[in-house]
Enzyme design. Structure first.
Site, PDB file in Angstrom:
ATOM      1  N   TYR A 148       0.827  -1.216   0.000  1.00 15.70           N
ATOM      2  CA  TYR A 148       0.000   0.000   0.000  1.00 15.70           C
ATOM      3  C   TYR A 148       0.861   1.266   0.000  1.00 15.70           C
ATOM      4  O   TYR A 148       0.473   2.285  -0.574  1.00 15.70           O
ATOM      5  CB  TYR A 148      -1.017  -0.040   1.159  1.00 15.70           C
ATOM      6  CG  TYR A 148      -2.106  -1.037   0.838  1.00 15.70           C
ATOM      7  CD1 TYR A 148      -2.047  -2.351   1.319  1.00 15.70           C
ATOM      8  CD2 TYR A 148      -3.122  -0.702  -0.062  1.00 15.70           C
ATOM      9  CE1 TYR A 148      -3.004  -3.284   0.949  1.00 15.70           C
ATOM     10  CE2 TYR A 148      -4.071  -1.642  -0.437  1.00 15.70           C
ATOM     11  CZ  TYR A 148      -4.002  -2.924   0.061  1.00 15.70           C
ATOM     12  OH  TYR A 148      -4.937  -3.861  -0.341  1.00 15.70           O
ATOM     13  N   ARG A 171       1.398   1.821  -3.625  1.00 14.91           N
ATOM     14  CA  ARG A 171       0.201   2.340  -4.309  1.00 14.91           C
ATOM     15  C   ARG A 171      -0.041   3.801  -3.929  1.00 14.91           C
ATOM     16  O   ARG A 171      -0.527   4.592  -4.738  1.00 14.91           O
ATOM     17  CB  ARG A 171      -1.016   1.468  -3.971  1.00 14.91           C
ATOM     18  CG  ARG A 171      -0.929   0.087  -4.637  1.00 14.91           C
ATOM     19  CD  ARG A 171      -2.147  -0.765  -4.331  1.00 14.91           C
ATOM     20  NE  ARG A 171      -3.342  -0.224  -4.952  1.00 14.91           N
ATOM     21  CZ  ARG A 171      -4.575  -0.658  -4.645  1.00 14.91           C
ATOM     22  NH1 ARG A 171      -4.726  -1.594  -3.719  1.00 14.91           N
ATOM     23  NH2 ARG A 171      -5.627  -0.140  -5.239  1.00 14.91           N
ATOM     24  N   ASN A 186     -13.042   2.153  -5.828  1.00 20.43           N
ATOM     25  CA  ASN A 186     -11.652   2.617  -5.849  1.00 20.43           C
ATOM     26  C   ASN A 186     -11.248   3.158  -4.489  1.00 20.43           C
ATOM     27  O   ASN A 186     -12.068   3.722  -3.756  1.00 20.43           O
ATOM     28  CB  ASN A 186     -11.476   3.711  -6.912  1.00 20.43           C
ATOM     29  CG  ASN A 186     -11.796   3.194  -8.302  1.00 20.43           C
ATOM     30  OD1 ASN A 186     -11.791   1.976  -8.524  1.00 20.43           O
ATOM     31  ND2 ASN A 186     -12.133   4.084  -9.222  1.00 20.43           N
ATOM     32  N   VAL A 187      -9.991   2.968  -4.164  1.00 17.57           N
ATOM     33  CA  VAL A 187      -9.477   3.450  -2.877  1.00 17.57           C
ATOM     34  C   VAL A 187      -8.692   4.756  -3.067  1.00 17.57           C
ATOM     35  O   VAL A 187      -8.275   5.377  -2.097  1.00 17.57           O
ATOM     36  CB  VAL A 187      -8.605   2.373  -2.191  1.00 17.57           C
ATOM     37  CG1 VAL A 187      -9.473   1.176  -1.812  1.00 17.57           C
ATOM     38  CG2 VAL A 187      -7.431   1.930  -3.063  1.00 17.57           C
ATOM     39  N   HIS A 194     -14.533  -0.016  -0.716  1.00 22.03           N
ATOM     40  CA  HIS A 194     -13.381  -0.873  -0.389  1.00 22.03           C
ATOM     41  C   HIS A 194     -12.298  -0.134   0.383  1.00 22.03           C
ATOM     42  O   HIS A 194     -11.164  -0.594   0.429  1.00 22.03           O
ATOM     43  CB  HIS A 194     -12.810  -1.476  -1.688  1.00 22.03           C
ATOM     44  CG  HIS A 194     -13.768  -2.403  -2.356  1.00 22.03           C
ATOM     45  ND1 HIS A 194     -13.643  -2.784  -3.678  1.00 22.03           N
ATOM     46  CD2 HIS A 194     -14.889  -3.003  -1.902  1.00 22.03           C
ATOM     47  CE1 HIS A 194     -14.636  -3.609  -3.988  1.00 22.03           C
ATOM     48  NE2 HIS A 194     -15.413  -3.745  -2.930  1.00 22.03           N
TER      49      HIS A 194
HETATM   50  N1  APR Z   1     -12.181   3.705 -18.941  1.00 19.81           N
HETATM   51  C1  APR Z   1     -13.184   2.953 -18.393  1.00 19.81           C
HETATM   52  N2  APR Z   1     -13.040   1.654 -18.063  1.00 19.81           N
HETATM   53  C2  APR Z   1     -11.833   1.092 -18.301  1.00 19.81           C
HETATM   54  C3  APR Z   1     -10.738   1.797 -18.850  1.00 19.81           C
HETATM   55  C4  APR Z   1     -10.955   3.165 -19.179  1.00 19.81           C
HETATM   56  N3  APR Z   1      -9.980   3.914 -19.710  1.00 19.81           N
HETATM   57  N4  APR Z   1      -9.680   0.938 -18.950  1.00 19.81           N
HETATM   58  C5  APR Z   1     -10.108  -0.254 -18.460  1.00 19.81           C
HETATM   59  N5  APR Z   1     -11.392  -0.168 -18.093  1.00 19.81           N
HETATM   60  C6  APR Z   1     -12.271  -1.202 -17.513  1.00 19.81           C
HETATM   61  C7  APR Z   1     -11.916  -2.621 -17.889  1.00 19.81           C
HETATM   62  O1  APR Z   1     -12.498  -2.952 -19.158  1.00 19.81           O
HETATM   63  C8  APR Z   1     -12.572  -3.400 -16.745  1.00 19.81           C
HETATM   64  O2  APR Z   1     -13.941  -3.668 -17.026  1.00 19.81           O
HETATM   65  O3  APR Z   1     -12.133  -1.144 -16.110  1.00 19.81           O
HETATM   66  C9  APR Z   1     -12.478  -2.424 -15.580  1.00 19.81           C
HETATM   67  C10 APR Z   1     -11.395  -2.808 -14.583  1.00 19.81           C
HETATM   68  O4  APR Z   1     -11.800  -4.002 -13.964  1.00 19.81           O
HETATM   69  P1  APR Z   1     -10.978  -4.486 -12.678  1.00 19.81           P
HETATM   70  O5  APR Z   1      -9.526  -4.332 -12.941  1.00 19.81           O
HETATM   71  O6  APR Z   1     -11.543  -5.824 -12.297  1.00 19.81           O
HETATM   72  O7  APR Z   1     -11.348  -3.404 -11.571  1.00 19.81           O
HETATM   73  P2  APR Z   1     -12.621  -3.379 -10.644  1.00 19.81           P
HETATM   74  O8  APR Z   1     -13.827  -3.908 -11.345  1.00 19.81           O
HETATM   75  O9  APR Z   1     -12.720  -2.000 -10.088  1.00 19.81           O
HETATM   76  O10 APR Z   1     -12.190  -4.398  -9.464  1.00 19.81           O
HETATM   77  C11 APR Z   1     -13.085  -4.508  -8.369  1.00 19.81           C
HETATM   78  O11 APR Z   1     -11.491  -5.901  -7.205  1.00 19.81           O
HETATM   79  O12 APR Z   1      -9.350  -6.323  -6.552  1.00 19.81           O
HETATM   80  C12 APR Z   1     -10.548  -5.807  -6.139  1.00 19.81           C
HETATM   81  O13 APR Z   1     -10.861  -4.245  -4.447  1.00 19.81           O
HETATM   82  C13 APR Z   1     -10.409  -4.370  -5.755  1.00 19.81           C
HETATM   83  O14 APR Z   1     -12.019  -2.602  -6.052  1.00 19.81           O
HETATM   84  C14 APR Z   1     -11.347  -3.661  -6.710  1.00 19.81           C
HETATM   85  C15 APR Z   1     -12.320  -4.754  -7.113  1.00 19.81           C
END
Ligand code: APR
Length: 230
Positions: free
Chosen positions: A54, A57, A88-89, A105
């Site tokens: 962290y 990050r 998002n954090v 989160h």
């Molecule tokens: N604009 C919008 N969306 C985007 C972009 C962009 N420029 N680039 C990527 N994405 C999308 C991807 O297509 C995907 O659907 O963002 C999403 C990212 O997905 P994840 O990486 O799984 O992130 P998230 O859904 O926020 O994860 C949820 O998982 O690890 C835990 O606690 C953590 O809050 C997180 C949770």
């Protein structure tokens, strides 16, 4: 009376600010063993490693700034009663000026006392690094993050917001993690739902998918919502 616009954001919201997502190619979970650095068991087993993850990050976050998508959501506050629920954090929604932000989160720039989970401390750029030896006001601290295997205390207020929405928008999430991914199902029948993502996950047929990155997608959404208002 302004319509209530409830927006649920994920890592994709911050991608254009240079913050890694989790499950995209090259994402955080490709480079770090998630259960070692972001789970309750991992923190018990090796707290120093989790503190360091962290710390890194936070350093990345200090180099980042809100993107046009974050500011686009702030701009919508002129015409709508906007509430942001975020997985998002990072603090980019707040830094852009969003007034109502609910973190599901946790918050990267906060830590909390190990002996009193209600006691949180906000870190400053001058002191963003913590370790198992850090003491703040005499308390040992941990990241103020909801680890995997832990409850999501803000989920209930988030479901209430979703249930009150006149318009519900999902931005930049793979909808892979629960209970955040279930918020969509708390929206009243007949309330329009939009989903902005360049690589959208499967969603019900009546969801309006805008296949675009957040900055572009929010522009398209704002134009469509304002046209409905006029
Ligand atoms: N604009 C919008 N969306 C985007 C972009 C962009 N420029 N680039 C990527 N994405 C999308 C991807 O297509 C995907 O659907 O963002 C999403 C990212 O997905 P994840 O990486 O799984 O992130 P998230 O859904 O926020 O994860 C949820 O998982 O690890 C835990 O606690 C953590 O809050 C997180 C949770």
């Amino acid at each position: 009376m302004k319509r209530k616009l409830v927006i649920s954001t994920g890592a994709g919201m911050s991608a254009e600010s240079g913050i890694s997502t989790f499950r995209d190619a090259g994402g955080l979970w490709e480079n770090y063993p998630v259960m070692q650095v972001a789970s309750a068991d991992g923190f018990r087993a090796n707290p120093a490693l989790v503190h360091e993850f962290y710390n890194q990050r936070r350093k990345d976050l200090l180099k980042a700034a809100p993107n046009a998508g974050h500011y686009g959501l702030v701009d919508l506050e002129k015409d709508f009663d906007v509430y942001v629920i975020t997985q998002n954090v990072d603090d980019l929604h707040e830094r852009a000026g969003s007034k109502n932000v609910l973190h599901l989160h946790g918050e990267l720039m906060k830590v909390r006392a190990l002996d009193n989970e209600l006691k949180t401390f906000t870190l400053t750029p001058a002191n963003i690094e913590t370790s198992p030896d850090t003491r703040i006001e005499g308390h040992a601290v941990r990241p103020h993050i909801v680890f995997f295997q832990e409850a999501v205390p803000n989920f209930e207020p988030a479901t209430e917001l979703a249930a009150e929405a006149d318009i519900f928008v999902i931005i930049g999430t793979s909808l892979a993690v629960y209970p955040a991914a279930a918020l969509l199902h708390y929206v009243r029948k007949g309330v329009p739902v939009y989903y902005i993502d360049p690589n959208p996950a499967q969603v019900p047929a009546d969801v309006h998918v805008i296949k675009a990155p957040a900055t572009r997608g929010i522009e398209i959404l704002a134009r469509e919502l304002r046209a409905q208002n006029s």
